[in-house]
Scaffold this motif. Structure first.
Motif, PDB file in Angstrom:
ATOM      1  N   GLY A   1     146.204  57.546  98.354  1.00  0.00           N
ATOM      2  CA  GLY A   1     144.440  56.833  98.238  1.00  0.00           C
ATOM      3  C   GLY A   1     143.301  56.762  96.897  1.00  0.00           C
ATOM      4  O   GLY A   1     142.911  55.532  96.592  1.00  0.00           O
ATOM      5  N   TYR A   2     143.337  57.571  95.841  1.00  0.00           N
ATOM      6  CA  TYR A   2     142.850  57.807  94.715  1.00  0.00           C
ATOM      7  C   TYR A   2     143.794  56.188  94.390  1.00  0.00           C
ATOM      8  O   TYR A   2     143.346  55.446  93.340  1.00  0.00           O
ATOM      9  CB  TYR A   2     143.478  58.946  94.142  1.00  0.00           C
ATOM     10  CG  TYR A   2     142.590  59.113  92.705  1.00  0.00           C
ATOM     11  CD1 TYR A   2     141.057  59.245  92.652  1.00  0.00           C
ATOM     12  CD2 TYR A   2     143.741  58.618  91.486  1.00  0.00           C
ATOM     13  CE1 TYR A   2     140.800  59.339  91.279  1.00  0.00           C
ATOM     14  CE2 TYR A   2     142.804  59.237  90.236  1.00  0.00           C
ATOM     15  CZ  TYR A   2     141.420  59.146  90.182  1.00  0.00           C
ATOM     16  OH  TYR A   2     140.809  59.405  88.778  1.00  0.00           O
ATOM     17  N   GLN A   3     145.091  56.716  93.932  1.00  0.00           N
ATOM     18  CA  GLN A   3     145.746  55.269  92.851  1.00  0.00           C
ATOM     19  C   GLN A   3     145.433  54.314  93.291  1.00  0.00           C
ATOM     20  O   GLN A   3     145.271  53.094  92.874  1.00  0.00           O
ATOM     21  CB  GLN A   3     147.343  55.289  92.749  1.00  0.00           C
ATOM     22  CG  GLN A   3     148.008  56.897  92.158  1.00  0.00           C
ATOM     23  CD  GLN A   3     148.767  57.209  92.535  1.00  0.00           C
ATOM     24  OE1 GLN A   3     149.415  56.449  92.957  1.00  0.00           O
ATOM     25  NE2 GLN A   3     149.545  58.462  92.363  1.00  0.00           N
ATOM     26  N   ARG A   4     145.675  53.850  94.901  1.00  0.00           N
ATOM     27  CA  ARG A   4     145.168  52.361  95.933  1.00  0.00           C
ATOM     28  C   ARG A   4     143.510  52.428  94.837  1.00  0.00           C
ATOM     29  O   ARG A   4     143.375  51.018  94.980  1.00  0.00           O
ATOM     30  CB  ARG A   4     145.167  52.918  97.101  1.00  0.00           C
ATOM     31  CG  ARG A   4     144.858  51.647  98.126  1.00  0.00           C
ATOM     32  CD  ARG A   4     145.530  51.891  99.925  1.00  0.00           C
ATOM     33  NE  ARG A   4     144.323  50.442 100.122  1.00  0.00           N
ATOM     34  CZ  ARG A   4     144.159  51.157 101.513  1.00  0.00           C
ATOM     35  NH1 ARG A   4     144.768  51.740 102.652  1.00  0.00           N
ATOM     36  NH2 ARG A   4     143.720  49.674 101.983  1.00  0.00           N
ATOM     37  N   THR A   5     142.805  53.109  95.465  1.00  0.00           N
ATOM     38  CA  THR A   5     141.349  52.579  94.952  1.00  0.00           C
ATOM     39  C   THR A   5     141.054  52.175  93.351  1.00  0.00           C
ATOM     40  O   THR A   5     140.711  51.162  93.038  1.00  0.00           O
ATOM     41  CB  THR A   5     140.249  54.343  94.594  1.00  0.00           C
ATOM     42  OG1 THR A   5     140.312  54.560  96.543  1.00  0.00           O
ATOM     43  CG2 THR A   5     139.295  54.106  94.552  1.00  0.00           C
TER      44      THR A   5
ATOM     45  N   GLU B   1     143.046  48.670  93.723  1.00  0.00           N
ATOM     46  CA  GLU B   1     142.381  47.509  94.599  1.00  0.00           C
ATOM     47  C   GLU B   1     140.580  47.646  94.510  1.00  0.00           C
ATOM     48  O   GLU B   1     140.336  46.306  94.154  1.00  0.00           O
ATOM     49  CB  GLU B   1     142.479  47.515  95.942  1.00  0.00           C
ATOM     50  CG  GLU B   1     143.947  47.994  96.501  1.00  0.00           C
ATOM     51  CD  GLU B   1     144.421  47.507  97.605  1.00  0.00           C
ATOM     52  OE1 GLU B   1     143.045  47.976  98.752  1.00  0.00           O
ATOM     53  OE2 GLU B   1     145.624  47.635  98.194  1.00  0.00           O
ATOM     54  N   GLY B   2     139.723  49.008  93.417  1.00  0.00           N
ATOM     55  CA  GLY B   2     138.413  48.810  93.377  1.00  0.00           C
ATOM     56  C   GLY B   2     137.651  49.128  94.386  1.00  0.00           C
ATOM     57  O   GLY B   2     137.332  49.888  94.166  1.00  0.00           O
ATOM     58  N   LEU B   3     138.543  49.816  95.381  1.00  0.00           N
ATOM     59  CA  LEU B   3     137.492  49.827  96.385  1.00  0.00           C
ATOM     60  C   LEU B   3     138.896  50.227  98.042  1.00  0.00           C
ATOM     61  O   LEU B   3     139.933  49.864  98.396  1.00  0.00           O
ATOM     62  CB  LEU B   3     136.659  48.900  97.617  1.00  0.00           C
ATOM     63  CG  LEU B   3     135.773  48.503  98.535  1.00  0.00           C
ATOM     64  CD1 LEU B   3     134.661  49.991  98.181  1.00  0.00           C
ATOM     65  CD2 LEU B   3     135.231  48.376  99.027  1.00  0.00           C
ATOM     66  N   VAL B   4     138.502  51.194  98.642  1.00  0.00           N
ATOM     67  CA  VAL B   4     139.080  52.038 100.127  1.00  0.00           C
ATOM     68  C   VAL B   4     138.239  52.229 100.973  1.00  0.00           C
ATOM     69  O   VAL B   4     137.192  52.637 100.454  1.00  0.00           O
ATOM     70  CB  VAL B   4     140.286  52.967  99.401  1.00  0.00           C
ATOM     71  CG1 VAL B   4     140.423  53.718 100.945  1.00  0.00           C
ATOM     72  CG2 VAL B   4     141.379  52.295  98.847  1.00  0.00           C
ATOM     73  N   ARG B   5     138.294  52.153 102.731  1.00  0.00           N
ATOM     74  CA  ARG B   5     138.043  51.919 103.236  1.00  0.00           C
ATOM     75  C   ARG B   5     138.527  52.736 103.854  1.00  0.00           C
ATOM     76  O   ARG B   5     138.973  52.422 104.614  1.00  0.00           O
ATOM     77  CB  ARG B   5     137.192  50.344 103.481  1.00  0.00           C
ATOM     78  CG  ARG B   5     136.237  49.826 102.839  1.00  0.00           C
ATOM     79  CD  ARG B   5     135.765  48.625 103.946  1.00  0.00           C
ATOM     80  NE  ARG B   5     134.850  47.731 103.172  1.00  0.00           N
ATOM     81  CZ  ARG B   5     133.387  47.922 102.238  1.00  0.00           C
ATOM     82  NH1 ARG B   5     132.492  49.153 103.101  1.00  0.00           N
ATOM     83  NH2 ARG B   5     133.046  47.238 101.419  1.00  0.00           N
TER      84      ARG B   5
ATOM     85  N   LEU C   1     137.498  60.343 107.249  1.00  0.00           N
ATOM     86  CA  LEU C   1     137.020  58.412 106.593  1.00  0.00           C
ATOM     87  C   LEU C   1     136.775  58.691 105.299  1.00  0.00           C
ATOM     88  O   LEU C   1     135.043  58.798 104.908  1.00  0.00           O
ATOM     89  CB  LEU C   1     136.902  58.066 107.392  1.00  0.00           C
ATOM     90  CG  LEU C   1     137.973  57.860 109.244  1.00  0.00           C
ATOM     91  CD1 LEU C   1     137.203  57.152 109.454  1.00  0.00           C
ATOM     92  CD2 LEU C   1     139.572  57.654 109.007  1.00  0.00           C
ATOM     93  N   TYR C   2     137.721  58.633 104.273  1.00  0.00           N
ATOM     94  CA  TYR C   2     137.028  58.342 102.777  1.00  0.00           C
ATOM     95  C   TYR C   2     137.104  57.106 102.367  1.00  0.00           C
ATOM     96  O   TYR C   2     137.938  56.426 102.639  1.00  0.00           O
ATOM     97  CB  TYR C   2     138.496  59.326 101.939  1.00  0.00           C
ATOM     98  CG  TYR C   2     137.945  60.237 101.683  1.00  0.00           C
ATOM     99  CD1 TYR C   2     136.848  60.560  99.918  1.00  0.00           C
ATOM    100  CD2 TYR C   2     138.498  61.450 101.926  1.00  0.00           C
ATOM    101  CE1 TYR C   2     136.561  61.488  99.672  1.00  0.00           C
ATOM    102  CE2 TYR C   2     137.805  62.958 101.326  1.00  0.00           C
ATOM    103  CZ  TYR C   2     136.886  62.510  99.973  1.00  0.00           C
ATOM    104  OH  TYR C   2     136.464  64.103 100.040  1.00  0.00           O
ATOM    105  N   ASN C   3     135.689  56.844 101.997  1.00  0.00           N
ATOM    106  CA  ASN C   3     135.626  55.662 101.737  1.00  0.00           C
ATOM    107  C   ASN C   3     134.927  55.403 100.054  1.00  0.00           C
ATOM    108  O   ASN C   3     134.493  56.434  99.507  1.00  0.00           O
ATOM    109  CB  ASN C   3     133.679  54.769 102.140  1.00  0.00           C
ATOM    110  CG  ASN C   3     133.872  54.770 103.612  1.00  0.00           C
ATOM    111  OD1 ASN C   3     135.201  53.451 104.017  1.00  0.00           O
ATOM    112  ND2 ASN C   3     133.603  54.864 104.467  1.00  0.00           N
TER     113      ASN C   3
END
Length: 752
Positions: free
Chosen positions: A287-291, A294-298, A315-317
């Motif tokens: 999830g951290y790498q995806r952020t 992509e700049g943003l994770v919802r 649920l992490y945003n």
């Protein structure tokens, strides 16, 4: 030579120059006249001539070094010119010395002549030396006054300027380049003085600005500290765990909610790997790498593990944050505790599963009810048919029944026909609810439908003394609907407006275009009207709104069937009512462009067919259709086919009778017909040996593939959809006419 030397001291004057030239010419003449006795003397004289020539060359250069001033005096040039003039004088002295040396040689060769010549030459040389000395002194004085003294003045001025004395000015007045330079220097000092004054002003202003800016920065620092404290208080006030993570995945800051979620103090959390506090560290890192990518994770699902072992579903945003230059510094993440919601979702999921099972059971029960009603409606039709049939036979039997019997038969017939109406309504509702009803949507003329409905309900209105008013339409409006079902809806609404009206009342039917492409049909009565409570229950099945004990009979499902039919045809239905005033039921449909009957196009298609040989017997086509517009189209299409004769029937029962009586070569059958439908009529004809061989082509506005397959599988020869394509229609008719009289090949694709 002595005279030449004396006059040389004044060589800057033109007269001296002229005398110099004349003396030098005289010396050259004397040298030429001197007698020689030896070769050595000739050589010495020749050398002497050359030295004289050289002196004549040097002298003009020496005189050209000076320039005249406006007042006629001479002034030296630059320092370079003075140096060159000094060198010229020195060269002239050297050449003179050489001339003396040559003279000595001549003297030794010829003493008497040499003495005279030497004396004269010594005199000249002395004069030249004196002149050169005078020249050097003159040049030195001139350089000292014209160059060195101004340079000392300039030096003093620069020292004053360096000391900051901008009021100092050079007191030097000369009409030459040095004077111009002094003026420029004074102008420069003046500009420097002005610049210094301006700079002083700017320095004072800058000091004020620095003081003001320092005050602003102090205030800004106070505000920044206040905002920082405010932001920190907001972060700490958040009930959700908040955390900032560096680019290396290390925790840089947390709030108190994060401390509560993990059970680890803030000081120990900062600097540790953030993923180590989750039940699935690898998923957290993903999830951290995806952020970062992509700049943003919802709503990224994770689970935080407390140091006691307790699990919190979250649920992490998360989003990246940057510095002023846009460089990514790390990730800011917020976690929403969904532990309770997850439990609720699980409970809700279980409840939904139970609800789905209950709904499925209810639908199954409802379907069973609909199937039962449908089956019972068909089962009731058979004995009811016998009752009504025999009652009509007895009524028309001979001898005629008595008056008492006639009254009894009338009651039987009235009850029987009413029972048939109830059975039809129940059957319609069952078919609608089970999804088995088939509609044939096509352009329907409102004028034709309203005229037919008026003819059917006017006898009932006359019997009850109700005045019927049908407002004329402004133009021929068409809607897309099922013609038979549209008539059923209007007749139901008109019948209710008559039955529930007061004696001597009225019913008014109007049509109006309410939008650019919509038309509304409004049926207004003068009955007792409906209360708001009754209107809320109006379209409920088997609900007669408290009129069960009234004089009017009914089941309470007529309006339900009407509403659902209108909605299935793409329309809307509504009502407006006032107690004591009456009710107004309305239905609204989209306008539809009707198919234009083009006789010429039909004729062209027909005439394009091969001519029929003379003597060929005409074939018969039976068209079973209740829509006059469709019937007219087919009749016009086949009017010029001399090999075809067209018969028409307005309903399914009449079509069956015509088929049995006239034995047509091909039958064109509409699917949705009043009375018995096209599918049922086809089955009746197929079961009758006298009509089983006749090809029957279905014609319907329903183009769904499953309906086409169902119709072909039921026994239709082919299936045509509305609107009809003329070429395909004629090809299909010709194919049916060519089929064997005893049957046809079921493997041929006949859907168009």
């Amino acid at each position: 030579m002595r005279q030449v030397a004396v006059e040389t001291a004044l060589f800057h004057e033109l007269r001296s120059q002229d005398q110099w030239q004349r003396k030098m010419a005289s010396i050259s003449s004397e040298i030429d006249r001197m007698p020689t006795t030896t070769t050595l003397e000739e050589s010495s004289l020749e050398r002497l001539r050359k030295k004289i020539d050289l002196m004549q060359i040097i002298y003009p250069r020496l005189t050209s070094r000076t320039r005249s001033t406006p007042d006629g005096s001479t002034t030296p040039g630059s320092e370079l010119e003075v140096a060159m003039e000094t060198r010229a004088v020195a060269s002239l002295l050297v050449v003179t010395q050489e001339v003396i040396d040559i003279a000595h040689e001549l003297i030794r060769g010829n003493r008497e002549q040499a003495k005279t010549a030497l004396l004269r030459m010594q005199t000249s040389i002395g004069m030249v030396i004196l002149a050169m000395g005078a020249l050097i002194v003159f040049v030195w004085l001139l350089v000292s006054r014209r160059i060195l003294q101004p340079l000392r003045i300039f030096e003093q001025g620069t020292k004053q300027l360096a000391a900051g004395n901008y009021a100092h000015r050079l007191k030097l007045v000369q009409n030459d380049e040095i004077g111009d330079l002094a003026e420029e220097f004074n102008a420069m000092i003046q500009r420097v003085e002005a610049a210094a004054v301006e700079l002083g002003k700017h320095r004072d202003n800058l000091a004020e600005q620095v003081l003001s800016r320092t005050t602003e920065l102090t205030k800004a620092k106070v505000v920044a500290e206040s905002l920082s404290q405010y932001a920190r208080s907001l972060i700490e006030a958040s009930l959700d765990p908040l955390v900032t993570i560096s680019a290396q995945g290390k925790i840089t800051d947390v709030n108190d909610a994060s401390v509560q979620a993990t059970g680890v103090p803030r000081e120990q959390l900062i600097g540790t790997d953030f993923s180590s506090y989750f039940t699935e560290p690898e998923e957290a890192r993903k999830g951290y790498q995806r952020t970062f990518s992509e700049g943003l994770v919802r709503n990224y699902p994770l689970a935080i593990r407390h140091k006691t072992g307790r699990i919190m579903d979250v649920l992490y945003n998360a989003a990246v944050y940057t510095d002023a230059k846009g460089m990514v510094l790390g990730v800011f993440a917020a976690a929403r505790d969904i532990t309770e919601r997850k439990l609720l979702d699980q409970v809700l999921h279980e409840k939904n599963a139970e609800l789905e099972r209950a709904t499925a059971a209810a639908e199954k029960a409802n379907l069973g009810k609909s199937d039962f009603l449908s089956s019972m409606s068909h089962e009731l039709r058979t004995p009811l048919n016998a009752i009504l049939g025999f009652a009509q036979l007895i009524e028309s039997d001979s001898p005629a029944p008595t008056v008492s019997q006639k009254r009894s038969l009338d009651q039987v017939l009235i009850a029987g026909w009413y029972l048939l109406e109830l059975i039809n309504e129940i059957l319609d509702l069952a078919q609608i609810e089970s999804g088995k009803i088939v509609l044939s949507l096509e352009p329907v003329s409102m004028v034709e439908v309203m005229d037919e409905c008026r003819a059917m309900v006017e006898p009932l209105a006359t019997k009850r003394c109700i005045k019927m008013t049908f407002s004329p339409l402004e133009s021929a409006y068409f809607i897309e609907a099922d013609r038979t079902r549209m008539k059923q809806v209007l007749i139901n609404l008109l019948s209710n407006a008559i039955k529930y009206n007061k004696p001597g009342g009225s019913v008014i039917l109007t049509c109006a275009v309410v939008a650019a492409n919509s038309i509304r049909i409004n049926i207004q009565d003068t009955g007792t009207g409906l209360t708001p409570e009754q209107m809320a229950q109006l379209f409920q099945p088997f609900n007669r709104l408290g009129r069960e004990s009234g004089p009017e009979e009914g089941t309470g499902i007529g309006l339900v069937v009407a509403k659902r039919l209108v909605e299935l045809m793409g329309g809307t239905i509504g009502v407006e009512s006032a107690v004591g005033v009456g009710s107004a039921f309305w239905i609204e449909f989209k306008l539809k462009t009707a198919r234009q009957l083009d006789i010429e196009d039909a004729a062209q298609v027909v005439l394009a067919r091969p001519p029929v040989p003379e003597g060929t017997q005409a074939r018969t086509l039976l068209y079973v259709e209740d829509n006059p517009a469709n019937l007219e189209l087919i009749e016009q299409l086949l009017a010029r086919r001399s090999d075809l004769r067209v018969l028409s029937a307005a309903d399914g029962n009449l079509g069956i009778e015509y088929a049995r009586a006239y034995q047509p070569d091909v039958i064109l059958m509409d699917i949705n017909l009043p009375g018995i439908g096209g599918l049922e009529a086809m089955k009746v004809l197929r079961s009758d040996p006298s009509t089983a061989h006749i090809p029957i082509i279905a014609l319907s506005a329903n183009a769904l593939p499953r309906d086409i397959e169902k119709s072909l599988a039921a026994g239709f020869f082919g299936y045509l959809t509305k609107p009809v394509k003329l070429d395909e229609f004629m090809d299909h008719v010709d194919l049916a006419l060519k089929s064997p009289a005893a049957g046809w090949n079921a493997d041929v694709d006949r859907s168009f």
